[in-house]
Design an enzyme around this catalytic site. Sequence first.
Site, short mmCIF file in Angstrom:
data_model
loop_
_atom_site.label_atom_id
_atom_site.label_comp_id
_atom_site.label_asym_id
_atom_site.label_seq_id
_atom_site.Cartn_x
_atom_site.Cartn_y
_atom_site.Cartn_z
N HIS A 461 0.84 -1.21 0.00
CA HIS A 461 0.00 0.00 0.00
C HIS A 461 0.87 1.26 0.00
CE1 HIS A 461 -3.65 2.38 1.22
NE2 HIS A 461 -2.71 3.18 1.70
N GLU A 462 1.78 1.33 0.96
CA GLU A 462 2.62 2.54 1.07
C GLU A 462 3.53 2.67 -0.14
OE1 GLU A 462 1.65 4.61 3.06
OE2 GLU A 462 0.45 3.33 4.37
N HIS A 465 1.73 4.51 -2.85
CA HIS A 465 1.83 5.97 -2.67
C HIS A 465 3.20 6.45 -3.14
CE1 HIS A 465 -1.90 6.72 -0.55
NE2 HIS A 465 -1.60 5.95 0.48
N HIS A 468 3.49 6.98 -6.79
CA HIS A 468 2.78 8.21 -7.19
C HIS A 468 3.72 9.41 -7.06
CE1 HIS A 468 -1.52 10.19 -6.83
NE2 HIS A 468 -0.96 10.43 -7.99
ZN ZN Z 1 -2.88 5.21 1.98
#
Ligand code: ZN
Length: 672
Positions: A461-462, A465, A468
Site C-alpha cells: 500500500h505505502e 503511494h 505516485h
Molecule cells: Zn494510503
Amino acid sequence: MTNPLLQDWTTPFELPPFEAIRDEDFAPALDAALDAGRAAYEAIAENPEPPTFANTIEAMELADETLDRVAGVFLNLVGADATPAREALQRDYAPRFSAYYSEITNNRALWQRIKTLWETRDTLNLTAEQARVLMLTHRSFTRAGAALEGAASERLTEVKSRLAVLGTSFMQNLLADERDWFMELDEADLEGLPDFAIAAARAAGEEKGVDGPVVTLSRSIIVPFLQFSPRRDLREIAYKAWTARGANGGETDNREIARETLRLREERAGLLGYDTFADFKLETEMAKHPGAVRDLLMQVWEPAKAQADADAEKLTAMMHADGVNVDLEPWDWRYYSEKRRKAEHDLDEAALKPYLQLDAMIDAAFDCANRLFGLEFSPLDVTLYHADARAWEVTRNGEHLAVFIGDYFARSSKRSGAWCSAMRSQKKLGGETRPIVMNVCNFAKGDPALLSYDDARTLFHEFGHALHQMLSDVTYGSISGTSVARDFVELPSQLYEHWLEVPEVLEKHAKHARTGEPMPKQLLDRLLAAQTYDMGFQTVEYVASALVDLDFHHGPAPSDPMAAQAETLARIGMPHAIGMRHATPHFAHVFAGDGYSSGYYSYMWSEVMDADAFEAFEEAGDPFDAETAKLLETHILSAGGSREADALYTAFRGRMPGVEALLKGRGLDKVA
Ligand SMILES: [Zn+2]
C-alpha cells in the site's frame, strides 16, 4: 556558526546532511525559512509591475523553497524519529505555521493580483497545467476566506481558530480515556488467547505498573482479546469500555465538543456561501456533491447488510450450540467469527509468517514496479537519520528518478501506523527536482524480520503511494505526486495492494525463512481464498460510520449529535451485533481536525476505482500488461493533480468505474 539546514547540500542526490544536523539547528532554520517566505510573498504582493502568471503564481510556487526544504526534514523526523526536543518544537511551531499561512491568504494586495489573473485568465495564453495551478490557487484563497470583508472575515478567522482548539481537545480527551482504562486479568483469564496476545497483555501490564497481564483499549490488544477470549463476561466489560471512549462524562467527555464543532463548521460553510459544510468540503473532492457520496455508500450498504445479517444467523447458531442461548451481541461477533474462520478456511497465521520475510516482500514490491514500469532499485550507502532506515536509488534505463527511503521497524520514537511522505517533491520549475520519498511502517523487528499478511499488504500500500511520488512528472510543485483530491489519493496505494494477490508474486517471493522452501500451494490458496472472509461485518462497521459522518455535515448541525447518530443507524437498519467502526465521541477522523470530516467515505470511493483499475489488467489477460501499465503511469501515476481526478481516471480507463468491481472484490456481489 553555520546552520547545516540552511547551507547548500553537497551530499549524494542532495539528501539532507543528517549527520551534521543537530536538534538545536531546527528553530533558527525554521525561523529563517519563515522570514524568507514572508519576504518573498511581500515582494510578490508589492511588485509595482502588473500581475502576470510568472511574477505572481510562479513566484508563489517558489516562495517557500527554504521552508519546504527545512520543514521537509523536520516534519519527517518528528513523525519517524521523535525526541522530546523535536516534539516540543512541533508544539511550538504548529501555531506559527498556521498563522503564517493565514497571513498569506489574508494579504489583500496578493489576493488582488490573484483575482486579476483569474478574471483575465482567458487572455493569458496559459498551458493546461498553468491554468490548473491558477484555478487551484484562486480556489484555495477563496476557500480560506480571502474574498470576505470586515465582520465576516473576522468571524471566519475566529471560527477557524476555535475549531483548531476543539480538534486538539477532542484528540487529547480521547488519548486520556484510552490511557486511563485497563482491566486486570488472572492467569486463568488468559485461556484461549494466542501467544502473541498473551505477550502483549503482559507487556501492557508492565507498562501500567500492574503485576500481571491487562487488557487495554489499544486496538492491537483489545481486538485479539475480543477475537479469542471465551470469557463472555470479560468481553462485554472490555467492549463496553472500548466503545465508551470520549463519552465517560467529566472533563474528557467529547460529546459537547462534537456538538460545538458541527455548529461552527455549519457557520464556516455559511460565511463562505455554501448550503452545508458537506457541500463546502466535497466541492474540491472527486465526489463533488453529498448526493454522490450517499449513492455510493448506499449501493455498498445494502449487500453488505444482507451479508452481515446472514452471517449473524450462522454466528448465533454457533453460540447457541455453545449453550449460550441469548441474542448475539457486539462483544460476541469477533469471537464466533474467529471460530468460523478456523473451521472454514483453516488459516493459521503462525504457519504463514515464516514465508513472509520483510526483505523478500520489499523485493516483491520492487520486482512488480520493475515489471510494470521498468524501475530499478539499487541500495545507497548513505547515512540517514536512524540506523534502521535504508535508502535506494531508483532509476529507469540508467536515468535517475528518485531516492526511496524505507524505514520499516517499530520503535518508541515513531508514531503509530504506516505512511508515505516526501522529504522533497518532484517539480521542474526552477530546475528539475527529483523527489526523496519515504515509506515508514511499524513492523516488529526480528532476525530475519517476518511480516503478517496484513503487514505485507501495508508495505505494498505505502509503496503504491511512493510510486505516485517517484513517477511524478509535472512542472509545478503544488500539483506534484500525491497532491490530489482526498478521495483519489488512495487509488494508487490500494491498487498496488492487488499485486500482492497475484499468485505468481508470492510463489516467487514467499520463501520459508529457515528452509528457503517456497510457500506450499495449499497454504497460498487458503490465504487468497480467505481474503473476503467477514467482509459483511467489515463493510457494515465502516459504511455506518461514513453515513453518520455524512449526515452530520449535510444539513443543519444537530443539537444532539448522539441522538442524530442513533437516528441514522435506525434509518439504515444497523445490525444489532455490529458497532460502528468509529462512533461520534471517538471519531477522530472527523473531529480531531477536519481532514476527513464528511470525508470518511474516501477510502471506499478510492476502492471503487482501484478494483475497477485492476480489472483493466485482468481484461488485458496479464497482471503485468505493458500497455495498461503505460496508461496507468501516463494518466495517473505521473500526472499528480494536473487535471481533475475524473478526467485522469477516464483518460486511463476510457470511462468512469461502477461499483460492481468493488462488490466483487469484497465478495458481496453474490449475496442473496
Ligand atoms: Zn494510503
